[in-house]
Design a protein around this motif. Sequence first.
Motif: not given
Length: 79
Positions: A6-10, A28-29, A44-46
């Motif tokens: 997986f990568e940023l923006g997926d 997103i990060r 959003s959740v970290l």
Amino acid sequence: MERKQFELGDVVQMKKQHPCGTNEMEIIRMGMDIRIKCVGCKHSVLIPRAKFEKNLKKVLRSKADQTTEEGNPGESGSV
């Protein structure tokens, strides 16, 4: 077992759904922790990377696939 790519923006599908009712999240990060944003309500959740990788079901839409579809010069229709 193979690690999921997986990568940023997926946009990914998680095992458990968000309280709003959708289980689609956008990355997103990325770092030691990963911030994901709910596609439904934009919350959003970290979360730690290990927990994210454990709860990731599959990648629905890859950012790389979206950029290649938009970048086809032969399909623009201009003369």
